[in-house]
Design a protein around this motif. Structure first.
Motif, PDB file in Angstrom:
ATOM      1  N   THR A  71       3.774   8.704   2.906  1.00  0.00           N
ATOM      2  CA  THR A  71       4.747   7.956   3.535  1.00  0.00           C
ATOM      3  C   THR A  71       6.234   8.422   3.223  1.00  0.00           C
ATOM      4  O   THR A  71       6.725   8.791   3.950  1.00  0.00           O
ATOM      5  CB  THR A  71       5.238   6.853   2.338  1.00  0.00           C
ATOM      6  OG1 THR A  71       3.579   6.023   2.844  1.00  0.00           O
ATOM      7  CG2 THR A  71       6.134   5.603   3.717  1.00  0.00           C
ATOM      8  N   TYR A  72       6.543   9.424   1.906  1.00  0.00           N
ATOM      9  CA  TYR A  72       7.174   9.729   1.798  1.00  0.00           C
ATOM     10  C   TYR A  72       7.452  11.491   2.883  1.00  0.00           C
ATOM     11  O   TYR A  72       8.310  11.670   3.098  1.00  0.00           O
ATOM     12  CB  TYR A  72       7.227  11.281   0.940  1.00  0.00           C
ATOM     13  CG  TYR A  72       8.527  11.838  -0.163  1.00  0.00           C
ATOM     14  CD1 TYR A  72      10.308  11.023  -0.213  1.00  0.00           C
ATOM     15  CD2 TYR A  72       8.432  13.199   0.035  1.00  0.00           C
ATOM     16  CE1 TYR A  72      10.717  11.945  -0.595  1.00  0.00           C
ATOM     17  CE2 TYR A  72       9.453  14.023  -0.413  1.00  0.00           C
ATOM     18  CZ  TYR A  72      10.493  13.095  -1.028  1.00  0.00           C
ATOM     19  OH  TYR A  72      11.636  14.204  -1.012  1.00  0.00           O
TER      20      TYR A  72
ATOM     21  N   ALA B 111      -1.791   4.275   9.560  1.00  0.00           N
ATOM     22  CA  ALA B 111      -2.381   4.910   9.035  1.00  0.00           C
ATOM     23  C   ALA B 111      -2.826   5.271   7.520  1.00  0.00           C
ATOM     24  O   ALA B 111      -4.289   4.728   6.977  1.00  0.00           O
ATOM     25  CB  ALA B 111      -2.396   6.435   9.820  1.00  0.00           C
ATOM     26  N   ALA B 112      -1.506   5.724   6.611  1.00  0.00           N
ATOM     27  CA  ALA B 112      -1.489   5.836   5.117  1.00  0.00           C
ATOM     28  C   ALA B 112      -2.276   4.095   4.453  1.00  0.00           C
ATOM     29  O   ALA B 112      -3.210   4.079   3.766  1.00  0.00           O
ATOM     30  CB  ALA B 112      -0.261   6.143   5.017  1.00  0.00           C
TER      31      ALA B 112
ATOM     32  N   ALA C  19       0.292  -1.166   0.078  1.00  0.00           N
ATOM     33  CA  ALA C  19      -0.210   0.304   0.068  1.00  0.00           C
ATOM     34  C   ALA C  19       1.092   0.988   0.058  1.00  0.00           C
ATOM     35  O   ALA C  19       0.580   1.882  -0.642  1.00  0.00           O
ATOM     36  CB  ALA C  19      -1.371   0.012   1.075  1.00  0.00           C
ATOM     37  N   LEU C  20       2.162   1.425   0.548  1.00  0.00           N
ATOM     38  CA  LEU C  20       2.647   2.551   0.648  1.00  0.00           C
ATOM     39  C   LEU C  20       3.605   2.975  -0.668  1.00  0.00           C
ATOM     40  O   LEU C  20       3.990   4.221  -1.054  1.00  0.00           O
ATOM     41  CB  LEU C  20       3.790   2.344   2.302  1.00  0.00           C
ATOM     42  CG  LEU C  20       2.999   2.390   3.505  1.00  0.00           C
ATOM     43  CD1 LEU C  20       3.885   2.355   4.797  1.00  0.00           C
ATOM     44  CD2 LEU C  20       2.184   2.892   3.820  1.00  0.00           C
ATOM     45  N   PHE C  21       3.874   2.123  -0.957  1.00  0.00           N
ATOM     46  CA  PHE C  21       4.429   1.299  -2.198  1.00  0.00           C
ATOM     47  C   PHE C  21       4.034   1.905  -3.486  1.00  0.00           C
ATOM     48  O   PHE C  21       4.054   2.642  -4.668  1.00  0.00           O
ATOM     49  CB  PHE C  21       5.533   0.385  -2.389  1.00  0.00           C
ATOM     50  CG  PHE C  21       6.856   0.806  -2.072  1.00  0.00           C
ATOM     51  CD1 PHE C  21       8.093   1.500  -3.086  1.00  0.00           C
ATOM     52  CD2 PHE C  21       6.630   0.492  -0.350  1.00  0.00           C
ATOM     53  CE1 PHE C  21       9.518   1.435  -1.835  1.00  0.00           C
ATOM     54  CE2 PHE C  21       7.854   0.572  -0.253  1.00  0.00           C
ATOM     55  CZ  PHE C  21       8.750   1.921  -0.340  1.00  0.00           C
ATOM     56  N   ASP C  22       2.551   1.560  -3.626  1.00  0.00           N
ATOM     57  CA  ASP C  22       2.284   1.446  -5.146  1.00  0.00           C
ATOM     58  C   ASP C  22       0.561   2.196  -5.225  1.00  0.00           C
ATOM     59  O   ASP C  22       0.334   1.913  -6.209  1.00  0.00           O
ATOM     60  CB  ASP C  22       1.280   0.005  -5.476  1.00  0.00           C
ATOM     61  CG  ASP C  22       2.504  -1.028  -5.379  1.00  0.00           C
ATOM     62  OD1 ASP C  22       3.475  -0.123  -5.878  1.00  0.00           O
ATOM     63  OD2 ASP C  22       2.305  -2.246  -5.682  1.00  0.00           O
TER      64      ASP C  22
ATOM     65  N   VAL D 165      -4.833  -5.717   9.083  1.00  0.00           N
ATOM     66  CA  VAL D 165      -3.393  -4.298   9.244  1.00  0.00           C
ATOM     67  C   VAL D 165      -4.692  -3.632  10.673  1.00  0.00           C
ATOM     68  O   VAL D 165      -3.098  -3.156  11.339  1.00  0.00           O
ATOM     69  CB  VAL D 165      -3.562  -3.643   7.570  1.00  0.00           C
ATOM     70  CG1 VAL D 165      -2.566  -2.714   8.367  1.00  0.00           C
ATOM     71  CG2 VAL D 165      -2.734  -4.249   7.307  1.00  0.00           C
ATOM     72  N   ALA D 166      -5.718  -3.398  10.670  1.00  0.00           N
ATOM     73  CA  ALA D 166      -6.113  -2.292  11.596  1.00  0.00           C
ATOM     74  C   ALA D 166      -5.581  -2.816  12.668  1.00  0.00           C
ATOM     75  O   ALA D 166      -5.338  -2.329  13.941  1.00  0.00           O
ATOM     76  CB  ALA D 166      -7.658  -2.128  11.818  1.00  0.00           C
TER      77      ALA D 166
END
Length: 433
Positions: free
Chosen positions: A334-335, A378-379, A323-326, A397-398
């Motif tokens: 995230t960045y 959260a993201a 999720a954080l990359f795609d 994940v939650a």
């Protein structure tokens, strides 16, 4: 670590430094829109009911012989100490990847259970000393090479396990999904993933003082073998320099044991041509003997996550990382979340800089790592529905965020609680459907 152990092959035309740089550019970074996802899950294999008891090599050999008859979509390989690894085929979606590996793991567990064996998700074996199961020339040479720096290499080879997430390198153009940004992001997010998923606090049944002992062992192997290049330039050029300046693990031959040179870099080998000139095949093999926390193999292989507890614990780091990359929005969030961490990692490349060391030692007790982990989870939760994740995966994940991250904990704490006189462990749920 499950790469081919074959000897040198024809043709044997020598390669120059310039040719090495060009080949590394083409082999290691293949850019394009992120479309595929993969995961490599490693497991310790133990007695089903008493994991602290050692499994004899004969039983492991019989179990693996049985597993080789089972049709799997994932590639099944065996690590030097007898650990089992499943490597998924490239998947077009997160749920496809989860479905493939989950089905394969069900089949593997069913075969192992017939011999009273099971899979254990731990970043490092807390009970047993390193014992090599595979007797191959590759691992003979690897052991001889790594022994020069101490015992960490044997632990890495024989008693460690991980969850490795494989991502496309990204677009050629700049932006949240550009290959330069994804390369940088993988290294800056790395310590957050180390801290959030640390699961190896014990060695010889005793606490080591580190939540991820597995990560500590990687730092002790040495920067040339297990380190990353500096992040101060073009990823392709930086990785090519790193490859050329990394020590050669072995010089293969068709017959007899392989030579294990001392302090011979690939650059020096191309210049000296001793004991023989290196070939393109030698370069390809050399790439398989480097174990940085982020390894470019056409795609990016994130190698810093400890193996996770439970049958399906591997799904959470896979889902969060994907999720954080795609997802472009999550990638941008995230960045921004990890950018403040970058200043703490400028002195030395990963994983030897202070930020990575603190992540492995103290986990989310570090305030800045904690803040970044909360923002990243959260993201990921916001992005997962956009990636087609099921309610069960999003819920897992939650639940991980609530159980561990928000409480500044990780799975290593569950292992340490009984030794601290507390026991806050909870039962997990099946999250595959």
């Amino acid at each position: 670590m499950s790469d081919s152990s074959s000897g040198c092959t024809e043709p044997r035309a020598a390669v120059t430094e310039a040719e090495v740089e060009a080949l590394v550019h083409g082999i290691c970074f293949k850019t394009g829109p992120p479309r595929a996802l993969g995961v490599e899950v490693e497991w310790l294999v133990h007695e089903l009911r008493s994991p602290q008891l050692p499994v004899t090599p004969e039983r492991l050999e019989a179990a693996y012989a049985a597993l080789r008859t089972v049709p799997l979509r994932s590639a099944l390989t065996v690590e030097p100490g007898g650990q089992l690894e499943l490597s998924s085929p490239p998947a077009a979606s997160l749920m496809e990847c989860i479905g493939t590996v989950s089905a394969d793991l069900d089949a593997v567990r069913a075969v192992l259970a017939k011999d009273d064996l099971g899979l254990v998700g731990l970043g490092h074996d807390p009970w047993h000393t390193p014992r090599r199961f595979l007797r191959e020339r590759r691992y003979d040479a690897m052991e001889a090479c790594l022994d020069r720096r101490g015992p960490a290499g044997r632990h890495m080879m024989c008693t460690s396990a991980s969850v490795q997430v494989c991502l496309d390198a990204g677009h050629e153009e700049p932006g949240p999904l550009g290959h330069g940004r994804r390369w940088w992001l993988a290294h800056q997010l790395g310590p957050v993933l180390v801290a959030a998923f640390a699961n190896s606090p014990l060695l010889g049944r005793q606490p080591t003082g580190w939540l991820s002992t597995r990560q500590l062992l990687w730092t002790e192997i040495g920067a040339g073998r297990a380190g990353a290049p500096p992040l101060d330039g073009d990823p392709r050029a930086a990785w090519a320099r790193h490859v050329l300046d990394a020590p050669v693990m072995c010089v293969r031959r068709d017959d007899g044991p392989w030579d294990v040179p001392e302090e011979l870099t690939f650059r020096e080998w191309t210049r000296s041509a001793v004991p023989r000139p290196p070939t393109r095949d030698d370069l390809v093999y050399h790439l398989t003997t480097l174990f940085p926390p982020v390894r470019p193999r056409g795609h990016l292989e994130l190698r810093m996550i400890d193996a996770q507890p439970g049958d399906d614990g591997w799904i959470v780091p896979l889902a969060v990382t994907a999720a954080l990359f795609d997802d472009p929005g999550a990638a941008e969030t995230t960045y921004r979340a990890v950018k403040p961490l970058a200043e703490r990692g400028l002195a030395l490349p990963a994983p030897h800089n202070p930020l990575w060391i603190e992540a492995a030692r103290s986990g989310l007790a570090d305030p800045e790592l904690y803040d970044a982990a909360v923002a990243c989870f959260a993201a990921a939760l916001e992005a997962l529905p956009r990636l087609g994740a099921s309610h069960q995966v999003t819920g897992a994940v939650a639940a991980y965020l609530d159980r561990y991250v928000l409480k500044r904990r990780c799975p290593a704490d569950d292992l340490l609680d009984p030794l601290r006189g507390t026991d806050r462990r909870a039962h997990g749920k099946d999250i595959r459907t």
